[in-house]
Design a protein around this motif. Sequence first.
Motif, PDB file in Angstrom:
ATOM      1  N   VAL A  29       0.841  -1.194   0.000  1.00  0.00           N
ATOM      2  CA  VAL A  29       0.000   0.000   0.000  1.00  0.00           C
ATOM      3  C   VAL A  29       0.874   1.241   0.000  1.00  0.00           C
ATOM      4  N   ASP A  30       0.758   2.039  -1.043  1.00  0.00           N
ATOM      5  CA  ASP A  30       1.509   3.297  -1.162  1.00  0.00           C
ATOM      6  C   ASP A  30       0.529   4.449  -0.968  1.00  0.00           C
ATOM      7  N   ALA A  31       0.444   4.928   0.292  1.00  0.00           N
ATOM      8  CA  ALA A  31      -0.478   6.021   0.603  1.00  0.00           C
ATOM      9  C   ALA A  31       0.114   7.002   1.592  1.00  0.00           C
ATOM     10  N   HIS A  32       1.417   6.871   1.874  1.00  0.00           N
ATOM     11  CA  HIS A  32       2.083   7.739   2.842  1.00  0.00           C
ATOM     12  C   HIS A  32       3.545   7.878   2.420  1.00  0.00           C
ATOM     13  N   PRO A  33       4.106   9.093   2.466  1.00  0.00           N
ATOM     14  CA  PRO A  33       5.481   9.282   1.980  1.00  0.00           C
ATOM     15  C   PRO A  33       6.554   8.639   2.854  1.00  0.00           C
ATOM     16  N   ARG A  34       6.236   8.338   4.108  1.00  0.00           N
ATOM     17  CA  ARG A  34       7.283   7.824   5.010  1.00  0.00           C
ATOM     18  C   ARG A  34       6.943   6.489   5.662  1.00  0.00           C
ATOM     19  N   ARG A  35       5.767   5.958   5.441  1.00  0.00           N
ATOM     20  CA  ARG A  35       5.363   4.736   6.127  1.00  0.00           C
ATOM     21  C   ARG A  35       4.976   3.651   5.127  1.00  0.00           C
ATOM     22  N   ASP A  36       5.736   2.573   5.153  1.00  0.00           N
ATOM     23  CA  ASP A  36       5.399   1.414   4.333  1.00  0.00           C
ATOM     24  C   ASP A  36       4.316   0.603   5.017  1.00  0.00           C
ATOM     25  N   HIS A  45     -13.440  -6.279  -4.055  1.00  0.00           N
ATOM     26  CA  HIS A  45     -13.206  -4.867  -4.353  1.00  0.00           C
ATOM     27  C   HIS A  45     -12.736  -4.059  -3.144  1.00  0.00           C
ATOM     28  N   HIS A  46     -12.335  -4.721  -2.070  1.00  0.00           N
ATOM     29  CA  HIS A  46     -11.894  -3.991  -0.878  1.00  0.00           C
ATOM     30  C   HIS A  46     -10.626  -4.595  -0.287  1.00  0.00           C
ATOM     31  N   VAL A  47      -9.786  -3.709   0.219  1.00  0.00           N
ATOM     32  CA  VAL A  47      -8.550  -4.085   0.905  1.00  0.00           C
ATOM     33  C   VAL A  47      -8.574  -3.453   2.290  1.00  0.00           C
ATOM     34  N   VAL A  48      -8.201  -4.206   3.315  1.00  0.00           N
ATOM     35  CA  VAL A  48      -8.041  -3.635   4.650  1.00  0.00           C
ATOM     36  C   VAL A  48      -6.555  -3.426   4.916  1.00  0.00           C
ATOM     37  N   THR A  49      -6.255  -2.329   5.593  1.00  0.00           N
ATOM     38  CA  THR A  49      -4.890  -2.008   5.944  1.00  0.00           C
ATOM     39  C   THR A  49      -4.908  -1.154   7.213  1.00  0.00           C
ATOM     40  N   VAL A  50      -3.733  -0.654   7.610  1.00  0.00           N
ATOM     41  CA  VAL A  50      -3.650   0.148   8.835  1.00  0.00           C
ATOM     42  C   VAL A  50      -3.931   1.621   8.529  1.00  0.00           C
ATOM     43  N   ASP A  51      -4.695   2.245   9.388  1.00  0.00           N
ATOM     44  CA  ASP A  51      -5.042   3.654   9.200  1.00  0.00           C
ATOM     45  C   ASP A  51      -3.821   4.553   9.310  1.00  0.00           C
ATOM     46  N   HIS A  52      -2.846   4.202  10.175  1.00  0.00           N
ATOM     47  CA  HIS A  52      -1.717   5.104  10.401  1.00  0.00           C
ATOM     48  C   HIS A  52      -0.805   5.228   9.180  1.00  0.00           C
ATOM     49  N   GLU A  61      -1.922   3.839  -4.458  1.00  0.00           N
ATOM     50  CA  GLU A  61      -1.441   2.782  -5.342  1.00  0.00           C
ATOM     51  C   GLU A  61      -1.268   1.487  -4.562  1.00  0.00           C
ATOM     52  N   LEU A  62      -1.804   0.416  -5.108  1.00  0.00           N
ATOM     53  CA  LEU A  62      -1.631  -0.917  -4.542  1.00  0.00           C
ATOM     54  C   LEU A  62      -0.795  -1.753  -5.502  1.00  0.00           C
ATOM     55  N   LEU A  63       0.261  -2.357  -4.985  1.00  0.00           N
ATOM     56  CA  LEU A  63       1.104  -3.238  -5.786  1.00  0.00           C
ATOM     57  C   LEU A  63       0.704  -4.674  -5.471  1.00  0.00           C
ATOM     58  N   LEU A  64       0.278  -5.393  -6.490  1.00  0.00           N
ATOM     59  CA  LEU A  64      -0.248  -6.739  -6.314  1.00  0.00           C
ATOM     60  C   LEU A  64       0.857  -7.784  -6.409  1.00  0.00           C
ATOM     61  N   GLY A  65       0.497  -8.994  -6.039  1.00  0.00           N
ATOM     62  CA  GLY A  65       1.471 -10.073  -6.048  1.00  0.00           C
ATOM     63  C   GLY A  65       1.944 -10.463  -7.433  1.00  0.00           C
ATOM     64  N   ASN A  66       1.152 -10.179  -8.459  1.00  0.00           N
ATOM     65  CA  ASN A  66       1.555 -10.519  -9.822  1.00  0.00           C
ATOM     66  C   ASN A  66       2.403  -9.433 -10.472  1.00  0.00           C
ATOM     67  N   ARG A 114       4.155  -7.451   1.927  1.00  0.00           N
ATOM     68  CA  ARG A 114       4.688  -7.222   0.581  1.00  0.00           C
ATOM     69  C   ARG A 114       5.431  -5.900   0.605  1.00  0.00           C
ATOM     70  N   ASP A 115       6.636  -5.878   0.017  1.00  0.00           N
ATOM     71  CA  ASP A 115       7.439  -4.656   0.052  1.00  0.00           C
ATOM     72  C   ASP A 115       7.207  -3.810  -1.191  1.00  0.00           C
ATOM     73  N   GLU A 116       7.851  -2.650  -1.216  1.00  0.00           N
ATOM     74  CA  GLU A 116       7.614  -1.680  -2.297  1.00  0.00           C
ATOM     75  C   GLU A 116       8.102  -2.162  -3.654  1.00  0.00           C
ATOM     76  N   ASP A 117       8.912  -3.222  -3.664  1.00  0.00           N
ATOM     77  CA  ASP A 117       9.359  -3.810  -4.933  1.00  0.00           C
ATOM     78  C   ASP A 117       8.471  -4.965  -5.372  1.00  0.00           C
ATOM     79  N   GLY A 118       7.451  -5.263  -4.560  1.00  0.00           N
ATOM     80  CA  GLY A 118       6.523  -6.328  -4.909  1.00  0.00           C
ATOM     81  C   GLY A 118       6.889  -7.687  -4.355  1.00  0.00           C
ATOM     82  N   ALA A 119       7.986  -7.769  -3.610  1.00  0.00           N
ATOM     83  CA  ALA A 119       8.421  -9.059  -3.078  1.00  0.00           C
ATOM     84  C   ALA A 119       7.624  -9.438  -1.841  1.00  0.00           C
TER      85      ALA A 119
END
Length: 307
Positions: A29-36, A45-52, A61-66, A114-119
Amino acid sequence: MTAASNALVELSSELARAVATIAPSVVYVDAHPRRDASGIVWDEHHVVTVDHAIEREDDIELLLGNGTSVRATLAGRDPSTDLALLHVDATLQAAPRADLATLGVGHLVLAVARDEDGATAASFGIVGSFDGPWRTWRGGEVDRFLRPDCNVAPSFSGGPLVDATGRVAGMNTWGLSRRTALTLPVDTIARIVERIKSGGGRIARAYLGIAMQAVGLPDALRTARGIAQRSGAIVMDVAASGPAERAGVQIGDVILAFGAQTIEDSEDVQRALGAAKPGTTERLSLLRGGAPHAVDVVVGERGRDDD
């Protein structure tokens, strides 16, 4: 190869299969400049994640496993339980969910991210403990929570804790404790998601704007005032322009009752707020300078009145 070696190889293979089972439903999940953060595909059609880890409400932007990426928007959030719900137009593969009745202390679990490179990343351990019910420091109601005994890095926040078959037991977060990661179980997540959907994207939490701690009541005072309880909640701080200040609550006031509910400590106040609705008026029965006093407070809403 010995029987013990065969058992270890089989266990290793089972854990790898568990990660492979959940991996298609874990996103970056890419929605914060400093927090992965990671996210769990909750339904198509929905993803749950942390609010912080959510700063932007759209153009997420969501990076998927594929290896592909999709855009998401914020469907709703509940900061008090550190949960955010994201909506995507694309059709995603929902994560399988565990039956928590079959999961106990000591069972093997994996934290997956999942990290920012998709791994895909994973950490292996056991269920350290179950605890709860619990009211978070932001006023959220958590039926229970898990303490995973494995290495859950802050970047694993939003990712799933899965059982040995790859089914989601809960969502890992560092947003509810400053000391360790906790896991919100799937049944709690399901309840919060439904409340977010039915509440138009938010959950209204009652708020007074005071800091409190328990204080014992002297026997002489109790006898003189006819007070049965042995303690109350003393007000240590009052938020500027908050509901309590507007009602006239002062530092040093001792809260004895919230409406009809007896108050013996700050947890009693939080429980009373859990049943209260923002916008309603409640009477606080107090001791001020040792004398009975009462104020009527219009209950505020956390997030709107606590700035």
